[in-house]
Design an enzyme around this catalytic site. Structure first.
Site, PDB file in Angstrom:
ATOM      1  N   GLY A 278       8.065   5.939   3.071  1.00  0.00           N
ATOM      2  CA  GLY A 278       9.083   5.045   3.620  1.00  0.00           C
ATOM      3  C   GLY A 278       8.501   4.017   4.563  1.00  0.00           C
TER       4      GLY A 278
ATOM      5  N   TYR B 170       4.857   2.340   8.794  1.00  0.00           N
ATOM      6  CA  TYR B 170       4.791   2.126   7.347  1.00  0.00           C
ATOM      7  C   TYR B 170       3.763   2.962   6.605  1.00  0.00           C
ATOM      8  CZ  TYR B 170       8.083  -1.662   7.748  1.00  0.00           C
ATOM      9  OH  TYR B 170       9.225  -2.381   7.977  1.00  0.00           O
TER      10      TYR B 170
ATOM     11  N   HIS C 277       1.074  -3.148   1.646  1.00  0.00           N
ATOM     12  CA  HIS C 277       0.904  -2.287   0.470  1.00  0.00           C
ATOM     13  C   HIS C 277       2.266  -1.867  -0.079  1.00  0.00           C
ATOM     14  CE1 HIS C 277      -0.165   1.626  -1.553  1.00  0.00           C
ATOM     15  NE2 HIS C 277      -0.993   0.780  -2.139  1.00  0.00           N
ATOM     16  N   ASP C 278       3.175  -1.465   0.799  1.00  0.00           N
ATOM     17  CA  ASP C 278       4.534  -1.110   0.363  1.00  0.00           C
ATOM     18  C   ASP C 278       5.197  -2.293  -0.337  1.00  0.00           C
ATOM     19  OD1 ASP C 278       4.106   1.328   1.590  1.00  0.00           O
ATOM     20  OD2 ASP C 278       5.624   1.055   3.152  1.00  0.00           O
TER      21      ASP C 278
ATOM     22  N   ASP D  51      -3.710  -1.448  -4.419  1.00  0.00           N
ATOM     23  CA  ASP D  51      -4.440  -0.359  -3.767  1.00  0.00           C
ATOM     24  C   ASP D  51      -5.786  -0.816  -3.210  1.00  0.00           C
ATOM     25  OD1 ASP D  51      -2.323   1.262  -4.425  1.00  0.00           O
ATOM     26  OD2 ASP D  51      -3.389   2.439  -5.924  1.00  0.00           O
TER      27      ASP D  51
ATOM     28  N   GLY E 151       2.548   6.047   5.071  1.00  0.00           N
ATOM     29  CA  GLY E 151       3.176   7.296   4.675  1.00  0.00           C
ATOM     30  C   GLY E 151       4.457   6.999   3.923  1.00  0.00           C
TER      31      GLY E 151
END
EC number: 3.1.1.4
Length: 145
Positions: free
Chosen positions: A59, A55, A75-76, A119, A57
């Site tokens: 995608g 995860y 985070h995604d 973030d 990076g």
């Protein structure tokens, strides 16, 4: 117009056409990298997190390989939720400061606050999670199903 001027004009036009095909980098990712550096006190360069696990990076799929990769998935997911609220996380700039060697959001409300919280939480998570070199640049087709 002199032939030399035409050559210069042609060179400028060609270079502008070439630059137009370069995709812009999301502005927020630069800011996110500064939050990461604040949280980890500069102990690990930000690029170490750009191709880590399933995860970290671009995608992401499958099961996170470790605690750090879970930070990236969270985070995604946070960015996905922000998008559902009408925010554009990768383009949203916000106000923050590095206090007590941890990122703190100054933006009070709305998308700026939401994205900053995503973030800052991720940056703090990265700083606490162990980094396993074996999970950098893994074969995601094999390990991230």
């Amino acid at each position: 117009m002199y032939p030399a001027h035409l050559l210069v004009l042609l060179a400028v036009c060609v270079s502008l056409l070439g630059a137009a095909s370069i995709p812009p980098q999301p502005l927020n990712l630069v800011q996110f990298s500064y939050l990461i550096q604040c949280a980890n006190h500069g102990s690990r360069a930000t690029w170490h997190y750009t191709d880590y696990g399933c995860y970290c990076g671009k995608g992401g799929s499958g099961t996170p390989v470790d605690e750090l990769d879970r930070c990236c998935k969270t985070h995604d997911d946070c960015y996905t939720e922000a998008g559902k609220k009408g925010c554009y996380p990768k383009l949203t700039l916000y106000s923050w400061k590095c206090t007590g060697k941890a990122p703190t959001c100054n933006s009070k409300t709305g998308c700026k606050r939401t994205v900053c919280d995503c973030d800052a939480t991720a940056a703090k998570c990265f700083a606490k999670a162990p980094y396993n070199n074996k999970n950098y640049n893994i074969d995601t087709k094999k390990r991230c199903q």
